[in-house]
Design a protein around this motif. Structure first.
Motif, PDB file in Angstrom:
ATOM      1  N   PRO A 188       0.807  -1.229   0.000  1.00  0.00           N
ATOM      2  CA  PRO A 188       0.000   0.000   0.000  1.00  0.00           C
ATOM      3  C   PRO A 188       0.837   1.274   0.000  1.00  0.00           C
ATOM      4  O   PRO A 188       0.481   2.255  -0.657  1.00  0.00           O
ATOM      5  CB  PRO A 188      -0.838  -0.107   1.276  1.00  0.00           C
ATOM      6  CG  PRO A 188      -0.857  -1.558   1.607  1.00  0.00           C
ATOM      7  CD  PRO A 188       0.429  -2.128   1.088  1.00  0.00           C
ATOM      8  N   GLU A 189       1.981   1.253   0.696  1.00  0.00           N
ATOM      9  CA  GLU A 189       2.836   2.444   0.733  1.00  0.00           C
ATOM     10  C   GLU A 189       3.358   2.782  -0.652  1.00  0.00           C
ATOM     11  O   GLU A 189       3.489   3.949  -1.011  1.00  0.00           O
ATOM     12  CB  GLU A 189       4.050   2.258   1.657  1.00  0.00           C
ATOM     13  CG  GLU A 189       3.826   1.656   2.994  1.00  0.00           C
ATOM     14  CD  GLU A 189       3.605   0.159   2.994  1.00  0.00           C
ATOM     15  OE1 GLU A 189       4.369  -0.626   2.403  1.00  0.00           O
ATOM     16  OE2 GLU A 189       2.619  -0.232   3.614  1.00  0.00           O
ATOM     17  N   ARG A 190       3.703   1.755  -1.422  1.00  0.00           N
ATOM     18  CA  ARG A 190       4.201   1.956  -2.784  1.00  0.00           C
ATOM     19  C   ARG A 190       3.099   2.541  -3.665  1.00  0.00           C
ATOM     20  O   ARG A 190       3.331   3.474  -4.421  1.00  0.00           O
ATOM     21  CB  ARG A 190       4.707   0.624  -3.352  1.00  0.00           C
ATOM     22  CG  ARG A 190       5.080   0.665  -4.799  1.00  0.00           C
ATOM     23  CD  ARG A 190       6.461   1.269  -4.986  1.00  0.00           C
ATOM     24  NE  ARG A 190       6.839   1.124  -6.378  1.00  0.00           N
ATOM     25  CZ  ARG A 190       7.182   2.139  -7.150  1.00  0.00           C
ATOM     26  NH1 ARG A 190       7.258   3.347  -6.654  1.00  0.00           N
ATOM     27  NH2 ARG A 190       7.492   1.950  -8.405  1.00  0.00           N
ATOM     28  N   LEU A 191       1.888   1.985  -3.569  1.00  0.00           N
ATOM     29  CA  LEU A 191       0.765   2.494  -4.349  1.00  0.00           C
ATOM     30  C   LEU A 191       0.496   3.959  -4.006  1.00  0.00           C
ATOM     31  O   LEU A 191       0.344   4.797  -4.902  1.00  0.00           O
ATOM     32  CB  LEU A 191      -0.479   1.647  -4.108  1.00  0.00           C
ATOM     33  CG  LEU A 191      -1.760   2.113  -4.799  1.00  0.00           C
ATOM     34  CD1 LEU A 191      -1.594   2.192  -6.310  1.00  0.00           C
ATOM     35  CD2 LEU A 191      -2.918   1.198  -4.419  1.00  0.00           C
ATOM     36  N   LEU A 192       0.447   4.291  -2.731  1.00  0.00           N
ATOM     37  CA  LEU A 192       0.206   5.677  -2.324  1.00  0.00           C
ATOM     38  C   LEU A 192       1.302   6.612  -2.821  1.00  0.00           C
ATOM     39  O   LEU A 192       1.023   7.733  -3.263  1.00  0.00           O
ATOM     40  CB  LEU A 192       0.070   5.773  -0.804  1.00  0.00           C
ATOM     41  CG  LEU A 192      -1.220   5.213  -0.232  1.00  0.00           C
ATOM     42  CD1 LEU A 192      -1.174   5.226   1.293  1.00  0.00           C
ATOM     43  CD2 LEU A 192      -2.424   5.965  -0.737  1.00  0.00           C
ATOM     44  N   SER A 193       2.533   6.156  -2.765  1.00  0.00           N
ATOM     45  CA  SER A 193       3.648   6.960  -3.252  1.00  0.00           C
ATOM     46  C   SER A 193       3.504   7.260  -4.746  1.00  0.00           C
ATOM     47  O   SER A 193       3.708   8.396  -5.191  1.00  0.00           O
ATOM     48  CB  SER A 193       4.959   6.229  -2.975  1.00  0.00           C
ATOM     49  OG  SER A 193       6.042   6.872  -3.591  1.00  0.00           O
ATOM     50  N   VAL A 194       3.145   6.257  -5.516  1.00  0.00           N
ATOM     51  CA  VAL A 194       2.982   6.444  -6.962  1.00  0.00           C
ATOM     52  C   VAL A 194       1.786   7.348  -7.241  1.00  0.00           C
ATOM     53  O   VAL A 194       1.864   8.241  -8.091  1.00  0.00           O
ATOM     54  CB  VAL A 194       2.847   5.082  -7.677  1.00  0.00           C
ATOM     55  CG1 VAL A 194       2.420   5.251  -9.124  1.00  0.00           C
ATOM     56  CG2 VAL A 194       4.173   4.330  -7.603  1.00  0.00           C
ATOM     57  N   ILE A 195       0.681   7.149  -6.533  1.00  0.00           N
ATOM     58  CA  ILE A 195      -0.489   8.017  -6.732  1.00  0.00           C
ATOM     59  C   ILE A 195      -0.136   9.468  -6.432  1.00  0.00           C
ATOM     60  O   ILE A 195      -0.494  10.372  -7.199  1.00  0.00           O
ATOM     61  CB  ILE A 195      -1.666   7.549  -5.854  1.00  0.00           C
ATOM     62  CG1 ILE A 195      -2.208   6.214  -6.369  1.00  0.00           C
ATOM     63  CG2 ILE A 195      -2.774   8.598  -5.818  1.00  0.00           C
ATOM     64  CD1 ILE A 195      -3.209   5.555  -5.438  1.00  0.00           C
ATOM     65  N   GLU A 196       0.584   9.714  -5.344  1.00  0.00           N
ATOM     66  CA  GLU A 196       0.983  11.084  -5.004  1.00  0.00           C
ATOM     67  C   GLU A 196       1.885  11.686  -6.077  1.00  0.00           C
ATOM     68  O   GLU A 196       1.709  12.841  -6.462  1.00  0.00           O
ATOM     69  CB  GLU A 196       1.690  11.101  -3.646  1.00  0.00           C
ATOM     70  CG  GLU A 196       0.763  10.885  -2.488  1.00  0.00           C
ATOM     71  CD  GLU A 196       1.477  10.741  -1.159  1.00  0.00           C
ATOM     72  OE1 GLU A 196       2.734  10.638  -1.139  1.00  0.00           O
ATOM     73  OE2 GLU A 196       0.789  10.722  -0.122  1.00  0.00           O
ATOM     74  N   ARG A 197       2.833  10.893  -6.577  1.00  0.00           N
ATOM     75  CA  ARG A 197       3.742  11.374  -7.619  1.00  0.00           C
ATOM     76  C   ARG A 197       2.976  11.722  -8.892  1.00  0.00           C
ATOM     77  O   ARG A 197       3.178  12.787  -9.479  1.00  0.00           O
ATOM     78  CB  ARG A 197       4.817  10.336  -7.922  1.00  0.00           C
ATOM     79  CG  ARG A 197       5.784  10.751  -9.026  1.00  0.00           C
ATOM     80  CD  ARG A 197       6.846   9.699  -9.290  1.00  0.00           C
ATOM     81  NE  ARG A 197       6.338   8.363  -9.517  1.00  0.00           N
ATOM     82  CZ  ARG A 197       5.873   7.912 -10.692  1.00  0.00           C
ATOM     83  NH1 ARG A 197       5.847   8.705 -11.732  1.00  0.00           N
ATOM     84  NH2 ARG A 197       5.464   6.664 -10.811  1.00  0.00           N
ATOM     85  N   VAL A 198       2.078  10.842  -9.285  1.00  0.00           N
ATOM     86  CA  VAL A 198       1.304  11.055 -10.511  1.00  0.00           C
ATOM     87  C   VAL A 198       0.362  12.241 -10.337  1.00  0.00           C
ATOM     88  O   VAL A 198       0.227  13.073 -11.243  1.00  0.00           O
ATOM     89  CB  VAL A 198       0.531   9.762 -10.881  1.00  0.00           C
ATOM     90  CG1 VAL A 198      -0.494  10.012 -11.954  1.00  0.00           C
ATOM     91  CG2 VAL A 198       1.507   8.681 -11.310  1.00  0.00           C
ATOM     92  N   ALA A 199      -0.281  12.365  -9.188  1.00  0.00           N
ATOM     93  CA  ALA A 199      -1.195  13.489  -8.941  1.00  0.00           C
ATOM     94  C   ALA A 199      -0.452  14.819  -8.939  1.00  0.00           C
ATOM     95  O   ALA A 199      -0.949  15.813  -9.475  1.00  0.00           O
ATOM     96  CB  ALA A 199      -1.941  13.287  -7.619  1.00  0.00           C
ATOM     97  N   ASP A 200       0.741  14.832  -8.360  1.00  0.00           N
ATOM     98  CA  ASP A 200       1.542  16.062  -8.337  1.00  0.00           C
ATOM     99  C   ASP A 200       1.972  16.475  -9.739  1.00  0.00           C
ATOM    100  O   ASP A 200       2.088  17.658 -10.032  1.00  0.00           O
ATOM    101  CB  ASP A 200       2.778  15.888  -7.453  1.00  0.00           C
ATOM    102  CG  ASP A 200       2.441  15.864  -5.968  1.00  0.00           C
ATOM    103  OD1 ASP A 200       1.314  16.272  -5.609  1.00  0.00           O
ATOM    104  OD2 ASP A 200       3.300  15.442  -5.180  1.00  0.00           O
ATOM    105  N   ALA A 201       2.197  15.497 -10.606  1.00  0.00           N
ATOM    106  CA  ALA A 201       2.626  15.786 -11.970  1.00  0.00           C
ATOM    107  C   ALA A 201       1.464  16.238 -12.855  1.00  0.00           C
ATOM    108  O   ALA A 201       1.660  16.844 -13.899  1.00  0.00           O
ATOM    109  CB  ALA A 201       3.293  14.567 -12.583  1.00  0.00           C
ATOM    110  N   ALA A 202       0.236  15.931 -12.426  1.00  0.00           N
ATOM    111  CA  ALA A 202      -0.950  16.239 -13.253  1.00  0.00           C
ATOM    112  C   ALA A 202      -1.258  17.717 -13.282  1.00  0.00           C
ATOM    113  O   ALA A 202      -0.969  18.503 -12.508  1.00  0.00           O
ATOM    114  CB  ALA A 202      -2.159  15.474 -12.739  1.00  0.00           C
TER     115      ALA A 202
END
Length: 73
Positions: free
Chosen positions: A59-73
């Motif tokens: 779950p930590e990895r998924l949240l990290s990727v979601i945060e990275r992708v959301a910040d880039a959007a």
């Protein structure tokens, strides 16, 4: 509209690739980033995804990727 959608490729009634294509092809949805989480290998049809994670995914990895992708959007 969401910034990020988390999508599995194997859904009960529809292939995840079809949903990804629908998001990419519709003007009102094409700005939504898609993170794919799947136990399958990525196919060429998932090139539009912002990220691909293999199950099982911590779950930590998924949240990290979601945060990275959301910040880039």
């Amino acid at each position: 509209m969401p910034d990020v959608v988390v999508l599995d490729l194997h859904l009960p009634q529809l292939r995840g690739e079809a949903i990804l294509q629908e998001i990419a092809n519709r003007a009102e949805l094409c700005d939504i980033s898609v993170v794919i989480v799947s136990g399958s290998d990525p196919s060429p049809g998932v090139a539009e995804a912002a990220a691909f994670l293999r199950k099982p995914c911590p779950p930590e990895r998924l949240l990290s990727v979601i945060e990275r992708v959301a910040d880039a959007a």
